[in-house]
Design a protein around this motif. Sequence first.
Motif, PDB file in Angstrom:
ATOM      1  N   GLY A 109      43.733  42.250  43.924  1.00  0.00           N
ATOM      2  CA  GLY A 109      43.503  41.341  42.785  1.00  0.00           C
ATOM      3  C   GLY A 109      44.783  41.131  42.026  1.00  0.00           C
ATOM      4  O   GLY A 109      45.864  41.470  42.511  1.00  0.00           O
ATOM      5  N   GLN A 123      38.850  31.637  35.061  1.00  0.00           N
ATOM      6  CA  GLN A 123      38.486  31.237  36.430  1.00  0.00           C
ATOM      7  C   GLN A 123      37.026  31.529  36.747  1.00  0.00           C
ATOM      8  O   GLN A 123      36.533  31.138  37.790  1.00  0.00           O
ATOM      9  CB  GLN A 123      39.385  31.940  37.449  1.00  0.00           C
ATOM     10  CG  GLN A 123      40.810  31.464  37.328  1.00  0.00           C
ATOM     11  CD  GLN A 123      41.683  31.998  38.436  1.00  0.00           C
ATOM     12  OE1 GLN A 123      41.205  32.626  39.381  1.00  0.00           O
ATOM     13  NE2 GLN A 123      42.986  31.748  38.321  1.00  0.00           N
ATOM     14  N   GLU A 124      36.382  32.245  35.835  1.00  0.00           N
ATOM     15  CA  GLU A 124      34.969  32.533  36.065  1.00  0.00           C
ATOM     16  C   GLU A 124      34.115  31.561  35.278  1.00  0.00           C
ATOM     17  O   GLU A 124      34.441  31.226  34.142  1.00  0.00           O
ATOM     18  CB  GLU A 124      34.639  33.952  35.597  1.00  0.00           C
ATOM     19  CG  GLU A 124      34.646  34.964  36.702  1.00  0.00           C
ATOM     20  CD  GLU A 124      34.414  36.360  36.164  1.00  0.00           C
ATOM     21  OE1 GLU A 124      33.493  36.518  35.344  1.00  0.00           O
ATOM     22  OE2 GLU A 124      35.188  37.268  36.531  1.00  0.00           O
ATOM     23  N   ARG A 152      41.838  40.913  37.716  1.00  0.00           N
ATOM     24  CA  ARG A 152      40.884  40.049  38.407  1.00  0.00           C
ATOM     25  C   ARG A 152      40.886  40.407  39.883  1.00  0.00           C
ATOM     26  O   ARG A 152      41.908  40.334  40.560  1.00  0.00           O
ATOM     27  CB  ARG A 152      41.293  38.589  38.218  1.00  0.00           C
ATOM     28  CG  ARG A 152      40.383  37.574  38.913  1.00  0.00           C
ATOM     29  CD  ARG A 152      41.010  36.193  38.875  1.00  0.00           C
ATOM     30  NE  ARG A 152      41.123  35.654  37.542  1.00  0.00           N
ATOM     31  CZ  ARG A 152      42.235  35.115  37.047  1.00  0.00           C
ATOM     32  NH1 ARG A 152      43.333  35.069  37.775  1.00  0.00           N
ATOM     33  NH2 ARG A 152      42.262  34.645  35.824  1.00  0.00           N
ATOM     34  N   ARG A 153      39.743  40.843  40.391  1.00  0.00           N
ATOM     35  CA  ARG A 153      39.613  41.211  41.795  1.00  0.00           C
ATOM     36  C   ARG A 153      39.439  39.970  42.646  1.00  0.00           C
ATOM     37  O   ARG A 153      38.679  39.077  42.283  1.00  0.00           O
ATOM     38  CB  ARG A 153      38.379  42.097  41.968  1.00  0.00           C
ATOM     39  CG  ARG A 153      38.678  43.503  42.323  1.00  0.00           C
ATOM     40  CD  ARG A 153      37.502  44.433  42.108  1.00  0.00           C
ATOM     41  NE  ARG A 153      37.886  45.493  41.161  1.00  0.00           N
ATOM     42  CZ  ARG A 153      38.814  46.398  41.408  1.00  0.00           C
ATOM     43  NH1 ARG A 153      39.476  46.392  42.547  1.00  0.00           N
ATOM     44  NH2 ARG A 153      39.105  47.324  40.503  1.00  0.00           N
ATOM     45  N   ASP A 182      37.543  35.362  31.460  1.00  0.00           N
ATOM     46  CA  ASP A 182      38.393  35.001  32.583  1.00  0.00           C
ATOM     47  C   ASP A 182      38.188  33.507  32.805  1.00  0.00           C
ATOM     48  O   ASP A 182      37.096  33.087  33.167  1.00  0.00           O
ATOM     49  CB  ASP A 182      37.948  35.810  33.813  1.00  0.00           C
ATOM     50  CG  ASP A 182      38.776  35.447  35.042  1.00  0.00           C
ATOM     51  OD1 ASP A 182      39.486  34.422  35.003  1.00  0.00           O
ATOM     52  OD2 ASP A 182      38.693  36.191  36.022  1.00  0.00           O
ATOM     53  N   PRO A 219      43.455  37.579  29.388  1.00  0.00           N
ATOM     54  CA  PRO A 219      42.194  36.873  29.169  1.00  0.00           C
ATOM     55  C   PRO A 219      42.333  35.795  28.092  1.00  0.00           C
ATOM     56  O   PRO A 219      43.201  35.857  27.234  1.00  0.00           O
ATOM     57  CB  PRO A 219      41.244  37.975  28.686  1.00  0.00           C
ATOM     58  CG  PRO A 219      41.874  39.255  29.077  1.00  0.00           C
ATOM     59  CD  PRO A 219      43.352  39.006  29.080  1.00  0.00           C
TER      60      PRO A 219
END
Length: 564
Positions: free
Chosen positions: A412, A222-223, A340-341, A220, A417
């Motif tokens: 979410g 964003q992580e 994505r939560r 992800d 991905p």
Amino acid sequence: MQSMNDIKLKILEVTKRRGFYWKSYEIYGGLGGFYDYGPLGASLKDNILQLWKDYFVTKEGFLLLDSPNIGPELLYIASGHAEKFTDYMVKCKKCGHVFRADELLKGHVDNPEKLDAEGLWKNIKEKGIKCPDCGGELTYPEKFHLMFSTRVGMDKNAFLRPETAQGIFINFPIFYRLNREKLPLGVAQIGKGFRNEISPRQGLLRLREFNMAEIEVFIDPQEKFLLGDVRNISLPLLTREGKEYRITVEQAVKMGILSEPMAYFMGKIIIFLEKIGIDIKKVRFRQHSREELAHYSRDTWDCEVLLSYGWVEIIGIADRGDYDLKRHMEYSGKDLRAFRRFKSPKKRKIKRLRARMEILGPLFKNDARKIAEILENMEYEGGNIEILLEDRKIKIPKNAYEVVEIEESVGGERFIPQVIEPSFGIDRILYAILEHSYYERKDSGYKVLKLKPRVAPIKAGIFPLVSKEPLTTKALEILKIIRDSGVSCYYDDSGSIGRRYARADEIGVPFCVTVDYTTEKDNTVTIRERDSTLQKRVRISELPEILELLSDEKINFESLDENV
RNA sequence: GCGGGUGUAGUCUAGUGGUUAGGACGGGGGCUUCCCAAGCCUCUGACCCGGGUUCGAAUCCCGGCACCCGCACCA
């Protein structure tokens, strides 16, 4: 000082003579690009893969996949290989040089790679394209496909996979579920790949059927991707601008040269290569130039090793972005996204519809239920409503629903991905290990392969000091004990003891056990270490455990106590 | 694919038109041998494949296959 070319020839000679590998199908005249691994090679390969699995699958918590070699045509149309792996070639009638037809038309035509044979030919004639080398006439474009094609059953077109990766991508939803819907998720596959190279060369370095070990890491974006314990590993980098760096994983990220996941796997790779016996002073990561990038890749770094052939790619680390999953979504119509939560659910007011069955029912009969379901799941944006049901467009009259405003909580969102792919060429790695392990003793010139105990195909040789009773019987007894303990070893009583050590050194046997005349007195034997040629005396009763520990590199020879 | 080079036992090689193709290393068996390819005896085993030229081809010619070097290709 021996030349690099010498090393190449010596490796070739030893590996063939001692049964590491050889060209396939020799009794039928051979077939280019195919090799057999003999007893030592097969075992060496096995050991490399074992270590790979331990390091990149078990220790990372990644998941293994074993998917088929043959795949349907549509899969490779979706992956882009069917298109990108086909080149139209033209040949000069005069000097015989071969060119890619689309390359010749660059600058003359827009998007020449989109043309078919007829289109290319038309343009070559119209623009008066001649051989760039000698100005000669060119032949009609001929298709050259880098994938092997085959047929499944009577008439289904299929390809042999050019990479194991596609098997992973198309199974992403299953792995996502098996990983309890968590990213990052790594899926690893060991298997064969097939590419119909125009001209395979250089032994194991360019095969038409080859062994690969690939990992697709789904992340992800964003992580934050954690660098963990590799942050201080030093990386030798060569950027596409030609700049060289020797900086840590962490620095490379800070300087913006590498993304976290790319840098992380480079660090892991350095550690792995050292483990299996590659000389990491002869390793570098080279960034692909823009032109070099594969159709699916946004950024690629090749891990190259210095061999007698020059710098050779043994591992590629590609940032494949969302290319593959996106393409497979388009072509299969299936949802390959992850979820994505949000940290806390987002609340928003939206307009929804409530179906009025008393209107819909009489109007649409059997379809009413499905229509109602569609209506109640859509967001109302005003205006007239037209829905798509099984390819039919259906207008919904205004009186068949009510608009209600509700506050909805959204937990979410779905997203595709990003994928980082470290892809290992096992045959090349195996060859690199052989070259980096090869040396000749300074005094005698005898050949030695300094294979690490864990990769060495045979861990121990068991010898009687001289070929006489009772030494031979005792040595054979020990052979059986060691074999039963699961350590691969062999017995040798021919020629002198020195000859047997030399024979063992040549195939990288790290330890030799010798039964001598002291053995009958106190039940001890000597263990000789290959590179130092030093010996230590140990009890036979402890030998199996010691050899096992030495082979697994749980202890090293220097720290081994003589315990007699 | 192109150009150049090469193809003889498991490996390295001698042999350039004429008997059973020679050697070294290796491998098997035996003798010898108390720690690093010692020595002796003995056995084993090869002309890449196909066609042609010739009375006769490992040798010359053509084609194929494969390898090496360079070019091109390498998603």
